[in-house]
Design a protein around this motif. Structure first.
Motif, PDB file in Angstrom:
ATOM      1  N   ARG A  18      37.066  41.324  41.679  1.00 22.59           N
ATOM      2  CA  ARG A  18      36.994  42.349  40.637  1.00 22.59           C
ATOM      3  C   ARG A  18      37.726  43.621  41.066  1.00 22.59           C
ATOM      4  NH1 ARG A  18      33.969  44.332  36.244  1.00 22.59           N
ATOM      5  NH2 ARG A  18      32.664  42.481  36.042  1.00 22.59           N
ATOM      6  N   ALA A  19      37.541  44.026  42.323  1.00 26.07           N
ATOM      7  CA  ALA A  19      38.173  45.247  42.814  1.00 26.07           C
ATOM      8  C   ALA A  19      39.691  45.128  42.796  1.00 26.07           C
ATOM      9  CB  ALA A  19      37.679  45.568  44.222  1.00 26.07           C
ATOM     10  N   VAL A  20      40.197  43.958  43.194  1.00 31.33           N
ATOM     11  CA  VAL A  20      41.650  43.752  43.183  1.00 31.33           C
ATOM     12  C   VAL A  20      42.178  43.795  41.753  1.00 31.33           C
ATOM     13  CG1 VAL A  20      43.496  42.091  43.621  1.00 31.33           C
ATOM     14  CG2 VAL A  20      41.727  42.461  45.341  1.00 31.33           C
ATOM     15  N   LEU A  21      41.519  43.074  40.850  1.00 26.58           N
ATOM     16  CA  LEU A  21      41.991  43.020  39.467  1.00 26.58           C
ATOM     17  C   LEU A  21      41.877  44.375  38.782  1.00 26.58           C
ATOM     18  CD1 LEU A  21      40.595  39.545  38.306  1.00 26.58           C
ATOM     19  CD2 LEU A  21      42.908  40.116  39.101  1.00 26.58           C
ATOM     20  N   ALA A  22      40.934  45.192  39.225  1.00 19.33           N
ATOM     21  CA  ALA A  22      40.756  46.523  38.628  1.00 19.33           C
ATOM     22  C   ALA A  22      41.953  47.430  38.875  1.00 19.33           C
ATOM     23  CB  ALA A  22      39.483  47.174  39.161  1.00 19.33           C
ATOM     24  N   THR A  23      42.773  47.100  39.875  1.00 19.90           N
ATOM     25  CA  THR A  23      43.959  47.915  40.163  1.00 19.90           C
ATOM     26  C   THR A  23      45.097  47.630  39.197  1.00 19.90           C
ATOM     27  OG1 THR A  23      44.932  46.328  41.728  1.00 19.90           O
ATOM     28  CG2 THR A  23      43.330  47.907  42.612  1.00 19.90           C
ATOM     29  N   ALA A  24      44.969  46.557  38.395  1.00 14.36           N
ATOM     30  CA  ALA A  24      46.018  46.207  37.435  1.00 14.36           C
ATOM     31  C   ALA A  24      45.662  46.785  36.070  1.00 14.36           C
ATOM     32  CB  ALA A  24      46.162  44.694  37.337  1.00 14.36           C
ATOM     33  N   PRO A  25      46.479  47.640  35.498  1.00 11.98           N
ATOM     34  CA  PRO A  25      46.125  48.307  34.234  1.00 11.98           C
ATOM     35  C   PRO A  25      46.060  47.371  33.038  1.00 11.98           C
ATOM     36  CG  PRO A  25      48.405  48.794  34.840  1.00 11.98           C
ATOM     37  CD  PRO A  25      47.799  48.085  36.007  1.00 11.98           C
ATOM     38  N   ASP A  26      46.628  46.175  33.173  1.00 13.16           N
ATOM     39  CA  ASP A  26      46.662  45.244  32.040  1.00 13.16           C
ATOM     40  C   ASP A  26      45.611  44.146  32.141  1.00 13.16           C
ATOM     41  OD1 ASP A  26      47.975  44.241  34.283  1.00 13.16           O
ATOM     42  OD2 ASP A  26      49.330  42.975  33.112  1.00 13.16           O
ATOM     43  N   ILE A  27      44.675  44.255  33.107  1.00 13.94           N
ATOM     44  CA  ILE A  27      43.662  43.226  33.314  1.00 13.94           C
ATOM     45  C   ILE A  27      42.274  43.835  33.175  1.00 13.94           C
ATOM     46  CG2 ILE A  27      42.667  41.592  34.974  1.00 13.94           C
ATOM     47  CD1 ILE A  27      45.471  41.222  36.133  1.00 13.94           C
ATOM     48  N   ASP A  28      41.406  43.130  32.448  1.00 19.21           N
ATOM     49  CA  ASP A  28      40.040  43.597  32.235  1.00 19.21           C
ATOM     50  C   ASP A  28      39.068  42.452  32.554  1.00 19.21           C
ATOM     51  OD1 ASP A  28      37.785  45.020  31.425  1.00 19.21           O
ATOM     52  OD2 ASP A  28      38.060  44.515  29.300  1.00 19.21           O
ATOM     53  N   VAL A  29      38.218  42.627  33.565  1.00 17.59           N
ATOM     54  CA  VAL A  29      37.205  41.625  33.897  1.00 17.59           C
ATOM     55  C   VAL A  29      36.057  41.781  32.914  1.00 17.59           C
ATOM     56  CG1 VAL A  29      35.588  40.775  35.630  1.00 17.59           C
ATOM     57  CG2 VAL A  29      37.852  41.580  36.329  1.00 17.59           C
ATOM     58  N   VAL A  30      35.860  40.768  32.073  1.00 20.98           N
ATOM     59  CA  VAL A  30      34.872  40.880  30.998  1.00 20.98           C
ATOM     60  C   VAL A  30      33.557  40.186  31.327  1.00 20.98           C
ATOM     61  CG1 VAL A  30      36.616  41.128  29.211  1.00 20.98           C
ATOM     62  CG2 VAL A  30      35.796  38.836  29.812  1.00 20.98           C
ATOM     63  N   ALA A  31      33.545  39.327  32.372  1.00 20.86           N
ATOM     64  CA  ALA A  31      32.314  38.617  32.701  1.00 20.86           C
ATOM     65  C   ALA A  31      32.405  38.053  34.115  1.00 20.86           C
ATOM     66  CB  ALA A  31      32.054  37.481  31.706  1.00 20.86           C
ATOM     67  N   GLU A  32      31.222  37.823  34.702  1.00 20.63           N
ATOM     68  CA  GLU A  32      31.118  37.164  35.999  1.00 20.63           C
ATOM     69  C   GLU A  32      30.111  36.031  35.884  1.00 20.63           C
ATOM     70  OE1 GLU A  32      30.308  39.707  39.298  1.00 20.63           O
ATOM     71  OE2 GLU A  32      31.815  41.205  38.721  1.00 20.63           O
ATOM     72  N   ALA A  33      30.268  35.011  36.740  1.00 12.17           N
ATOM     73  CA  ALA A  33      29.356  33.875  36.758  1.00 12.17           C
ATOM     74  C   ALA A  33      29.093  33.483  38.196  1.00 12.17           C
ATOM     75  CB  ALA A  33      29.952  32.695  35.984  1.00 12.17           C
ATOM     76  N   VAL A  34      27.916  32.902  38.439  1.00 16.48           N
ATOM     77  CA  VAL A  34      27.511  32.563  39.805  1.00 16.48           C
ATOM     78  C   VAL A  34      27.649  31.079  40.114  1.00 16.48           C
ATOM     79  CG1 VAL A  34      25.947  34.523  39.926  1.00 16.48           C
ATOM     80  CG2 VAL A  34      25.083  32.313  39.134  1.00 16.48           C
ATOM     81  N   ASP A  35      27.917  30.258  39.096  1.00 16.47           N
ATOM     82  CA  ASP A  35      28.140  28.832  39.327  1.00 16.47           C
ATOM     83  C   ASP A  35      28.952  28.276  38.162  1.00 16.47           C
ATOM     84  OD1 ASP A  35      26.369  28.295  37.163  1.00 16.47           O
ATOM     85  OD2 ASP A  35      24.657  28.215  38.526  1.00 16.47           O
ATOM     86  N   GLY A  36      29.281  26.984  38.257  1.00 17.40           N
ATOM     87  CA  GLY A  36      30.133  26.395  37.239  1.00 17.40           C
ATOM     88  C   GLY A  36      29.509  26.350  35.864  1.00 17.40           C
ATOM     89  N   HIS A  37      28.216  26.028  35.796  1.00 15.59           N
ATOM     90  CA  HIS A  37      27.547  25.968  34.495  1.00 15.59           C
ATOM     91  C   HIS A  37      27.563  27.341  33.832  1.00 15.59           C
ATOM     92  CE1 HIS A  37      24.657  24.821  31.416  1.00 15.59           C
ATOM     93  NE2 HIS A  37      23.971  25.910  31.708  1.00 15.59           N
TER      94      HIS A  37
END
Length: 227
Positions: A18-37
């Motif tokens: 998330r921290a790495v992607l936050a440095t890109a102005p065109d990328i927005d992390v909209v959700a996180e998950a802890v497993d495949g399901h």
């Protein structure tokens, strides 16, 4: 804006991605998950452009999640996070439609580049991972490395000259739009060539075709990407 889902059972890894992607102005992390399901559920709910999945997670792993996401949310491209020694899993993920692969210990810039590439419809198969896949295919009894390279060259020779050119760019991780710019043609023409290439190679995704391009040794040197 590129909407991204991150799935990893390690909270520190998720925070780092998330921290790495936050440095890109065109990328927005909209959700996180802890497993495949959980990843599948979040993908259905948020419809991200890209899902970044750990290849191994408890319960439903990243590969199973990738297959389900590709089946139920086909507009979402999948990038797999892997570590060295997981080549069998990479091959399985290719078969499930994953479009990008990244090593967890790799350059953070590769993460951003991979997400952007997959969001743009390209395959992202860095040379180091492609080389591992090719070597692993040979070591797993799928033919010697020299034999597989010769077979790949034969398969590529069956393509038209323009299809070979397009396949080389696919192997280099270029999107249809980028290939169109390189070849000075409209994007629809590139899409038609890609469809023909996949049909002739009997493959259903660009990442698998990219492996053939690497095996055949036709991938051009990487061009500098955007910052």
């Amino acid at each position: 804006m590129i909407r991204v889902l991150i799935a990893d059972d390690d909270a520190m890894v998720r925070a780092g991605v998330r921290a790495v992607l936050a440095t890109a102005p065109d990328i927005d992390v909209v959700a996180e998950a802890v497993d495949g399901h959980d990843a599948v559920e979040q993908a259905r709910r948020h419809r991200p452009a890209v899902a970044v999945l750990d290849i191994r997670m408890p319960g439903t792993d990243g590969i199973e999640a990738a297959a389900e996401i590709r089946g139920t949310v086909p507009a979402t491209g999948v990038v797999m996070l892997t570590t060295f020694g997981e080549d069998d899993h990479i091959l399985r993920a290719l078969g499930c439609g994953a479009a990008g692969f990244l090593v967890k210990s790799g350059d953070p810039a590769d993460l951003i580049a991979g997400v952007r590439a997959v969001a743009d419809g390209a395959a992202y198969l860095p040379p180091k991972i492609a080389a591992r896949v090719v070597a692993h295919l040979a070591a797993s009894g799928a033919g010697s490395q020299a034999g597989r390279r010769a077979a790949a060259r034969d398969r590529v020779r069956a393509l038209t000259a323009r299809e070979r050119e397009v396949l080389a760019f696919l192997g280099g991780g270029l999107s249809n739009g980028q290939i169109a710019q390189r070849l000075r043609v409209v994007e629809g023409t590139v899409k038609a060539h890609v469809s023909s290439i996949l049909a002739r190679l009997d493959m259903d995704n660009r990442a698998a075709a990219a492996v053939v391009a690497h095996e055949a040794g036709i991938v051009p040197p990487a061009a500098p990407g955007p910052p």
